[in-house]
Design a protein around this motif. Sequence first.
Motif, PDB file in Angstrom:
ATOM      1  N   ALA A 188       0.518  -2.070 -14.334  1.00  0.00           N
ATOM      2  CA  ALA A 188      -0.876  -1.859 -14.747  1.00  0.00           C
ATOM      3  C   ALA A 188      -0.957  -1.586 -16.248  1.00  0.00           C
ATOM      4  O   ALA A 188      -1.904  -2.018 -16.906  1.00  0.00           O
ATOM      5  CB  ALA A 188      -1.489  -0.694 -13.965  1.00  0.00           C
ATOM      6  N   ARG A 189       0.056  -0.908 -16.788  1.00  0.00           N
ATOM      7  CA  ARG A 189       0.064  -0.611 -18.225  1.00  0.00           C
ATOM      8  C   ARG A 189       0.369  -1.837 -19.073  1.00  0.00           C
ATOM      9  O   ARG A 189      -0.029  -1.905 -20.224  1.00  0.00           O
ATOM     10  CB  ARG A 189       1.118   0.453 -18.543  1.00  0.00           C
ATOM     11  CG  ARG A 189       0.620   1.838 -18.270  1.00  0.00           C
ATOM     12  CD  ARG A 189       1.585   2.847 -18.832  1.00  0.00           C
ATOM     13  NE  ARG A 189       1.866   3.794 -17.752  1.00  0.00           N
ATOM     14  CZ  ARG A 189       3.032   4.368 -17.534  1.00  0.00           C
ATOM     15  NH1 ARG A 189       4.051   4.116 -18.292  1.00  0.00           N
ATOM     16  NH2 ARG A 189       3.165   5.193 -16.547  1.00  0.00           N
ATOM     17  N   THR A 190       1.107  -2.799 -18.514  1.00  0.00           N
ATOM     18  CA  THR A 190       1.532  -3.944 -19.311  1.00  0.00           C
ATOM     19  C   THR A 190       0.788  -5.218 -18.992  1.00  0.00           C
ATOM     20  O   THR A 190       0.995  -6.223 -19.633  1.00  0.00           O
ATOM     21  CB  THR A 190       3.052  -4.186 -19.110  1.00  0.00           C
ATOM     22  OG1 THR A 190       3.299  -4.441 -17.725  1.00  0.00           O
ATOM     23  CG2 THR A 190       3.856  -2.988 -19.566  1.00  0.00           C
ATOM     24  N   ASP A 191      -0.086  -5.202 -17.970  1.00  0.00           N
ATOM     25  CA  ASP A 191      -0.786  -6.410 -17.542  1.00  0.00           C
ATOM     26  C   ASP A 191      -1.962  -6.675 -18.495  1.00  0.00           C
ATOM     27  O   ASP A 191      -2.911  -5.907 -18.552  1.00  0.00           O
ATOM     28  CB  ASP A 191      -1.292  -6.241 -16.103  1.00  0.00           C
ATOM     29  CG  ASP A 191      -1.921  -7.509 -15.552  1.00  0.00           C
ATOM     30  OD1 ASP A 191      -2.122  -8.474 -16.322  1.00  0.00           O
ATOM     31  OD2 ASP A 191      -2.208  -7.528 -14.353  1.00  0.00           O
ATOM     32  N   PRO A 192      -1.903  -7.795 -19.241  1.00  0.00           N
ATOM     33  CA  PRO A 192      -2.989  -8.085 -20.192  1.00  0.00           C
ATOM     34  C   PRO A 192      -4.325  -8.361 -19.501  1.00  0.00           C
ATOM     35  O   PRO A 192      -5.375  -8.259 -20.156  1.00  0.00           O
ATOM     36  CB  PRO A 192      -2.495  -9.325 -20.937  1.00  0.00           C
ATOM     37  CG  PRO A 192      -1.415  -9.898 -20.111  1.00  0.00           C
ATOM     38  CD  PRO A 192      -0.868  -8.786 -19.250  1.00  0.00           C
ATOM     39  N   SER A 193      -4.327  -8.671 -18.214  1.00  0.00           N
ATOM     40  CA  SER A 193      -5.592  -8.927 -17.514  1.00  0.00           C
ATOM     41  C   SER A 193      -6.311  -7.619 -17.173  1.00  0.00           C
ATOM     42  O   SER A 193      -7.479  -7.642 -16.818  1.00  0.00           O
ATOM     43  CB  SER A 193      -5.368  -9.751 -16.253  1.00  0.00           C
ATOM     44  OG  SER A 193      -4.640  -8.993 -15.298  1.00  0.00           O
ATOM     45  N   ASP A 248       0.846  -1.196   0.000  1.00  0.00           N
ATOM     46  CA  ASP A 248       0.000   0.000   0.000  1.00  0.00           C
ATOM     47  C   ASP A 248       0.885   1.251   0.000  1.00  0.00           C
ATOM     48  O   ASP A 248       0.968   1.980   0.997  1.00  0.00           O
ATOM     49  CB  ASP A 248      -0.911  -0.023   1.225  1.00  0.00           C
ATOM     50  CG  ASP A 248      -1.904   1.121   1.247  1.00  0.00           C
ATOM     51  OD1 ASP A 248      -1.918   1.940   0.293  1.00  0.00           O
ATOM     52  OD2 ASP A 248      -2.662   1.215   2.230  1.00  0.00           O
ATOM     53  N   PRO A 249       1.574   1.493  -1.133  1.00  0.00           N
ATOM     54  CA  PRO A 249       2.493   2.641  -1.154  1.00  0.00           C
ATOM     55  C   PRO A 249       1.786   3.991  -1.053  1.00  0.00           C
ATOM     56  O   PRO A 249       2.375   4.957  -0.568  1.00  0.00           O
ATOM     57  CB  PRO A 249       3.238   2.494  -2.486  1.00  0.00           C
ATOM     58  CG  PRO A 249       2.373   1.627  -3.333  1.00  0.00           C
ATOM     59  CD  PRO A 249       1.624   0.734  -2.383  1.00  0.00           C
ATOM     60  N   GLN A 250       0.509   4.065  -1.463  1.00  0.00           N
ATOM     61  CA  GLN A 250      -0.206   5.351  -1.353  1.00  0.00           C
ATOM     62  C   GLN A 250      -0.327   5.784   0.104  1.00  0.00           C
ATOM     63  O   GLN A 250      -0.071   6.940   0.444  1.00  0.00           O
ATOM     64  CB  GLN A 250      -1.614   5.279  -1.977  1.00  0.00           C
ATOM     65  CG  GLN A 250      -1.604   5.245  -3.473  1.00  0.00           C
ATOM     66  CD  GLN A 250      -1.658   3.818  -4.021  1.00  0.00           C
ATOM     67  OE1 GLN A 250      -1.525   2.844  -3.285  1.00  0.00           O
ATOM     68  NE2 GLN A 250      -1.851   3.705  -5.312  1.00  0.00           N
ATOM     69  N   ALA A 270       7.645   1.757  -5.512  1.00  0.00           N
ATOM     70  CA  ALA A 270       6.544   0.786  -5.560  1.00  0.00           C
ATOM     71  C   ALA A 270       5.384   1.325  -6.390  1.00  0.00           C
ATOM     72  O   ALA A 270       4.766   0.586  -7.171  1.00  0.00           O
ATOM     73  CB  ALA A 270       6.081   0.439  -4.145  1.00  0.00           C
ATOM     74  N   LEU A 271       5.092   2.614  -6.254  1.00  0.00           N
ATOM     75  CA  LEU A 271       4.018   3.218  -7.049  1.00  0.00           C
ATOM     76  C   LEU A 271       4.363   3.186  -8.533  1.00  0.00           C
ATOM     77  O   LEU A 271       3.520   2.845  -9.364  1.00  0.00           O
ATOM     78  CB  LEU A 271       3.773   4.666  -6.616  1.00  0.00           C
ATOM     79  CG  LEU A 271       2.866   4.880  -5.428  1.00  0.00           C
ATOM     80  CD1 LEU A 271       2.794   6.362  -5.072  1.00  0.00           C
ATOM     81  CD2 LEU A 271       1.476   4.335  -5.678  1.00  0.00           C
ATOM     82  N   ARG A 272       5.609   3.531  -8.860  1.00  0.00           N
ATOM     83  CA  ARG A 272       6.020   3.527 -10.275  1.00  0.00           C
ATOM     84  C   ARG A 272       5.956   2.120 -10.860  1.00  0.00           C
ATOM     85  O   ARG A 272       5.493   1.927 -11.978  1.00  0.00           O
ATOM     86  CB  ARG A 272       7.430   4.110 -10.435  1.00  0.00           C
ATOM     87  CG  ARG A 272       7.452   5.614 -10.274  1.00  0.00           C
ATOM     88  CD  ARG A 272       8.668   6.269 -10.886  1.00  0.00           C
ATOM     89  NE  ARG A 272       9.944   5.732 -10.474  1.00  0.00           N
ATOM     90  CZ  ARG A 272      10.624   6.106  -9.388  1.00  0.00           C
ATOM     91  NH1 ARG A 272      10.134   7.019  -8.589  1.00  0.00           N
ATOM     92  NH2 ARG A 272      11.788   5.580  -9.108  1.00  0.00           N
ATOM     93  N   ILE A 273       6.413   1.138 -10.097  1.00  0.00           N
ATOM     94  CA  ILE A 273       6.359  -0.253 -10.563  1.00  0.00           C
ATOM     95  C   ILE A 273       4.907  -0.666 -10.771  1.00  0.00           C
ATOM     96  O   ILE A 273       4.563  -1.286 -11.774  1.00  0.00           O
ATOM     97  CB  ILE A 273       7.087  -1.190  -9.572  1.00  0.00           C
ATOM     98  CG1 ILE A 273       8.591  -0.929  -9.641  1.00  0.00           C
ATOM     99  CG2 ILE A 273       6.772  -2.649  -9.870  1.00  0.00           C
ATOM    100  CD1 ILE A 273       9.390  -1.618  -8.554  1.00  0.00           C
TER     101      ILE A 273
END
Length: 130
Positions: free
Chosen positions: A121-126, A75-77, A113-116
Amino acid sequence: ADMGASVAASMPRDVRKAFTERVKEIDPLFKAGNLDRFWPALRELVAMAPGRRDLSLKKSHYLASLAARSLVRDDPQNALAFLDLADRAMKSDHLTPFLRREREDFRAQASLALRIGELLARTDPSEPGS
């Protein structure tokens, strides 16, 4: 008898004790993940005796520990939110170099962690929209 003098003399210990007791009361809310109830209680805790350097040290360390525990929970936020609260609430000159570095280190970890997470999220096909 002047009760004011004895009250003033006992105040520092009482404020530290009250702070410690309050941490013990609210920390179970954090552990249970009840952040809606935890945040208002935490803001009250942090508002205690703002001019007291000894409490600033304790507050800084507690907020850094909350950031670390949030990172463990992925929970990096909230980790960053705890660190931001520490930055706003504590006078910088109250802190030791160790406490400053501690917060900087956790901030760097949370930002990474937020950047990762954003990259995944941009590359996850799900994920929808990928």
